[in-house]
Design a protein around this motif. Sequence first.
Motif, PDB file in Angstrom:
ATOM      1  N   ALA A  76       2.276  -8.309   4.861  1.00 50.48           N
ATOM      2  CA  ALA A  76       2.686  -7.646   4.944  1.00 50.48           C
ATOM      3  C   ALA A  76       3.376  -6.619   6.668  1.00 50.48           C
ATOM      4  CB  ALA A  76       2.536  -5.980   4.279  1.00 50.48           C
ATOM      5  N   THR A  80       7.162  -8.860   7.229  1.00 51.31           N
ATOM      6  CA  THR A  80       8.326  -8.687   5.962  1.00 51.31           C
ATOM      7  C   THR A  80       9.083  -8.581   6.652  1.00 51.31           C
ATOM      8  OG1 THR A  80       6.585  -8.112   5.428  1.00 51.31           O
ATOM      9  CG2 THR A  80       8.706  -7.198   4.123  1.00 51.31           C
ATOM     10  N   ASP A  99       9.698  -7.941  -3.032  1.00 50.49           N
ATOM     11  CA  ASP A  99       9.527  -8.335  -1.767  1.00 50.49           C
ATOM     12  C   ASP A  99       8.173  -7.843  -2.573  1.00 50.49           C
ATOM     13  OD1 ASP A  99       6.951  -7.739   0.494  1.00 50.49           O
ATOM     14  OD2 ASP A  99       7.244  -5.956   1.213  1.00 50.49           O
ATOM     15  N   ALA A 103       2.698  -3.560   0.153  1.00 52.99           N
ATOM     16  CA  ALA A 103       4.282  -3.160   1.861  1.00 52.99           C
ATOM     17  C   ALA A 103       3.714  -1.795   1.302  1.00 52.99           C
ATOM     18  CB  ALA A 103       5.321  -3.295   1.540  1.00 52.99           C
TER      19      ALA A 103
END
Length: 475
Positions: A76, A80, A99, A103
């Motif tokens: 993360a 990303t 994703d 995150a």
Amino acid sequence: DKANIGVTGLAVMGRNLARNLARNGQRVAVHNRHRERTDELINRFGNEGNFLATGSLRELVDTLERPRRLVIMVKAGDPTDAVIDELLPMLDTGDILVDAGNANFADTRRREAALADRGVHFVGAGVSGGEEGALHGPSIMPGGSPEAYRELEPILRSIAANVDGTPCVTHVGTDGAGHFVKMVHNGIEYADMQLIAETYDLLRRVLGLGPGEIAETFRRFNTGRLNSYLIEITAEVLGHVDSRTSLPFVDVVLDQAEQKGTGRWTVQNALELASPVTGIAEAVFARSISGQPRLREEASGLPGPSTEPVVDDPERFVDDVERALYASKIIAYAQGFDQIQAGSETYEWDIDLGAIATIWRGGCIIRAEFLDRIRAAYDQTSGRAGLLADDDFREALGEAQDSWRRVVAIATAAGVPVPGISTSLAYYDTVRAQRLPAALIQGQRDYFGAHTYRRTDLDGVFHTEWSVDRSEHEA
Ligand code: NDP
């Protein structure tokens, strides 16, 4: 014969998610920055289903049927963004980028907005359950657009955990809603773990039970209303004996709890939303304190209580502790769900709290029977009122409160810190109070800063001339 879904990032989480997808009949294109992980996946698990190994993001994208469904499962943060930046020029309108990493929801909101401008759906999906969950069925919390969710729904339902025929996945809300809810999930997890740890500490230091005996106590708790994955693994950890030293495992582990950040994010966001998650905050701070050896060294000679409290009925104390744990858990979860409600209102997500309780019943770390009770509560209240408005929870708290007070009193007298249990009781007593000393705070604020106050008997806003003649006038 193209793949219908792709996964990039094949460390433990991505690899297991890809295997879960393949085992459930998806044709999965896989990719990792360093090729070795891709090869390892194919060599060890290639026979589990339909995999397509690819050597570059370009090849990965070209291997996918359209609209493309592509899951990012990399570290993360900046990684990303790096992967998204590289992928974006290769994608077409209508493609869906998921994703599935941990995150921060604010990053997810930013990324979703940027990709929406380019016609690409960005779905921030919280995935809970660790590596076992990713493989056998996690709890999945997807955000993003409803259109993207419709495209993903059958696939996500096939790989999610399943409780009583209901898959543990729901469209949480738009943009960052999924990662937000995953964040609060982790915050609640911190609180739950802290409460269990305090319970262990009390049984050990007040009753003098050994880890093996406490493991048995937790096994018994686990057959009742506290039944949960976290209680189950607590009993396993406490029952484990270190092979090197033959000592209880819990006695050879360094007592400094680490954290990766989602608990801290939860508290930071709660401060922004003015959402009082005191249980989660104490849990995060308890880990921080444990991880500060210098502070602990400096304070280590400070005296404890001069007389130890006597517990003349150990069995009753164990019952009291069970009730205190259960009541504190209700408070911690009520606070976490209130934070989700506050986030839902602030960021305009319209989150269905009952649906969140439903998808947390399986797959994730806080999975428990308890979540069924929370779901039932939200069924009753249509989701707007907090859990403390629910009759069943009110009854449970009322029934537990004498025990809860005895536990906090004995812990205090014995010098055993119970920040989670005691802050939960303080919250309970605060929210149920008829009058709070906040009235005095308002007086102090008006005295030193002319900050004004409102009265119980009159409408309007007032100020007292404290340093002149103490006359009152409307501000
Ligand atoms: P890690 O978080 O350890 O990340 C390693 C993966 O990220 C590898 O595939 C690595 O590729 C890739 N990566 C790192 N930097 C880059 C970069 N700059 N560009 C491209 N790829 C990069 O892996 P995990 O499997 O533990 O976790 C994956 C995600 O899932 C994380 O976001 C994590 O927070 C989340 N998560 C993890 C859970 C867990 O229990 N571990 C539970 C729930 C969520 P390479 O092999 O080439 O280095």
